[in-house]
Motif scaffolding. Structure first.
Motif, PDB file in Angstrom:
ATOM      1  N   ASP A 123      31.693  -9.092 -15.013  1.00  8.49           N
ATOM      2  CA  ASP A 123      32.501  -9.512 -14.125  1.00  8.49           C
ATOM      3  C   ASP A 123      33.951  -9.605 -14.799  1.00  8.49           C
ATOM      4  O   ASP A 123      35.086  -9.295 -14.421  1.00  8.49           O
ATOM      5  CB  ASP A 123      32.489 -10.834 -13.360  1.00  8.49           C
ATOM      6  CG  ASP A 123      32.025 -12.265 -14.410  1.00  8.49           C
ATOM      7  OD1 ASP A 123      31.688 -11.887 -15.617  1.00  8.49           O
ATOM      8  OD2 ASP A 123      32.225 -13.187 -14.044  1.00  8.49           O
ATOM      9  N   GLU A 167      35.391  -7.314 -10.922  1.00 10.94           N
ATOM     10  CA  GLU A 167      34.281  -7.848  -9.905  1.00 10.94           C
ATOM     11  C   GLU A 167      33.030  -7.062 -10.147  1.00 10.94           C
ATOM     12  O   GLU A 167      33.230  -5.842 -10.618  1.00 10.94           O
ATOM     13  CB  GLU A 167      35.011  -7.934  -8.553  1.00 10.94           C
ATOM     14  CG  GLU A 167      35.423  -6.768  -7.989  1.00 10.94           C
ATOM     15  CD  GLU A 167      35.769  -6.623  -6.509  1.00 10.94           C
ATOM     16  OE1 GLU A 167      35.000  -6.702  -5.674  1.00 10.94           O
ATOM     17  OE2 GLU A 167      37.046  -6.761  -6.306  1.00 10.94           O
ATOM     18  N   THR A 168      32.026  -7.500  -9.476  1.00 10.54           N
ATOM     19  CA  THR A 168      30.849  -6.775  -9.929  1.00 10.54           C
ATOM     20  C   THR A 168      29.825  -6.236  -8.435  1.00 10.54           C
ATOM     21  O   THR A 168      30.045  -7.213  -7.699  1.00 10.54           O
ATOM     22  CB  THR A 168      29.677  -7.488 -10.574  1.00 10.54           C
ATOM     23  OG1 THR A 168      29.458  -8.753 -10.411  1.00 10.54           O
ATOM     24  CG2 THR A 168      30.442  -7.700 -12.157  1.00 10.54           C
TER      25      THR A 168
END
Length: 308
Positions: free
Chosen positions: A234, A239-240
């Motif tokens: 992340d 963001e993932t």
């Protein structure tokens, strides 16, 4: 061993000769002069570009014949009695016979490409850069390389097919194939199990440029395995996705198992029987990328592998 340097063989005498370049730049004649240098003077005296090229600005690029980066570590004959690979080859007493796992990522060089406009290259640019480097070695070397690294290979980002092909070629030559040599020799020498993996996962988005990541890396970049193992994708990506997190869990699952047990689970065989390909799932393959690695090995490219 995550993406380790395969070449480590500089003697003390060679290191002293290399250090003379720095010493001559300083103009110093004694140790006191060296102690008195300020930070700016030290940085200005370091041979960043000329050999030993401590900037290593070409380490994420294809080599040119006869152009090497200098070593940073020294085989002094005391603490390090001989080059590590020679220790194994000659079975010099004193090495540790312990379980060993060696990993690389498929596009190591995408961490910091030498050419920051690589994402804009055309197919013609790709051929030109490969030829301009590999033609220095003569023969049909560059043509063979281009045939083994088509821009269409595994390309899920159509606008970045050229970048992926070039970064994969550089990474195979500099890191992945040389580490196969290291793993093969380890497996022949050690009685303990040896495992080999290649990260093939392509993250859901590029890395965000930061003090740790100098480039918007789209593919299986250098350190991706370490970043995933420590649960920090992340931070790298901003963001993932669920796939990113699945890959992260897979890295932790297998490496933690190895740390606890000294072996991998049955679905991950020892090397050279199989290479583990790590993405959102584990897949194993025999003779993984053998044609590509044979090209580099048969043309004596091991000497251009990453050096420590």
């Amino acid at each position: 061993d995550m993406s380790g340097s395969s070449v480590c063989k500089a003697t003390m005498k060679e290191a002293e000769q290399i250090n003379l370049v720095f010493l001559n730049h300083t103009g110093c004649q004694d140790a006191q002069c060296l102690w008195n240098l300020n930070i700016s003077q030290i940085l200005q005296s370091i041979p960043w570009i000329e050999y030993p090229s401590w900037a290593s600005d070409d380490s994420f690029d294809l080599p040119q014949k006869g152009k090497f980066d200098g070593p940073m570590t020294v085989v002094d004959g005391y603490v390090v009695p001989a080059p590590p690979l020679d220790v194994w080859k000659q079975k010099i007493p004193g090495y540790s016979d312990v379980p060993y796992v060696i990993g690389t990522t498929l596009q190591e060089a995408d961490f910091a490409p030498r050419y920051t406009n690589i994402s804009k290259w055309s197919a013609e640019d790709y051929h030109w850069f490969v030829n301009s480097h590999l033609n220095t070695f003569g023969g049909h070397f560059s043509a063979q390389a281009l045939a083994l690294y088509p821009t269409s290979e595994f390309c899920s980002q159509p606008e970045r097919c050229v970048e992926k092909a070039y970064m994969t070629m550089v990474s195979d030559l500099r890191a992945s194939c040389p580490n196969n040599v290291v793993a093969r020799l380890a497996a022949e020498t050690l009685t303990s199990p040896v495992y080999r993996y290649q990260v093939t996962y392509t993250p859901s988005r590029p890395t965000e440029i930061s003090y740790l990541f100098p480039y918007n890396s789209w593919f299986a970049f250098h350190t991706l395995d370490a970043v995933a193992f420590f649960g920090t994708l992340d931070f790298a990506l901003g963001e993932t996705s669920e796939d990113d997190r699945t890959f992260q869990r897979l890295m932790r699952k297998y490496l933690l198992h190895f740390a606890k047990e000294g072996t991998m689970p049955p679905e991950w065989p020892e090397y050279p029987n199989r290479t583990a390909l790590l993405s959102t799932t584990l897949r194993v393959e025999k003779n993984y990328r053998s044609a590509q690695c044979a090209l580099w090995e048969n043309n004596d490219m091991f000497q251009y592998a990453w050096i420590s």
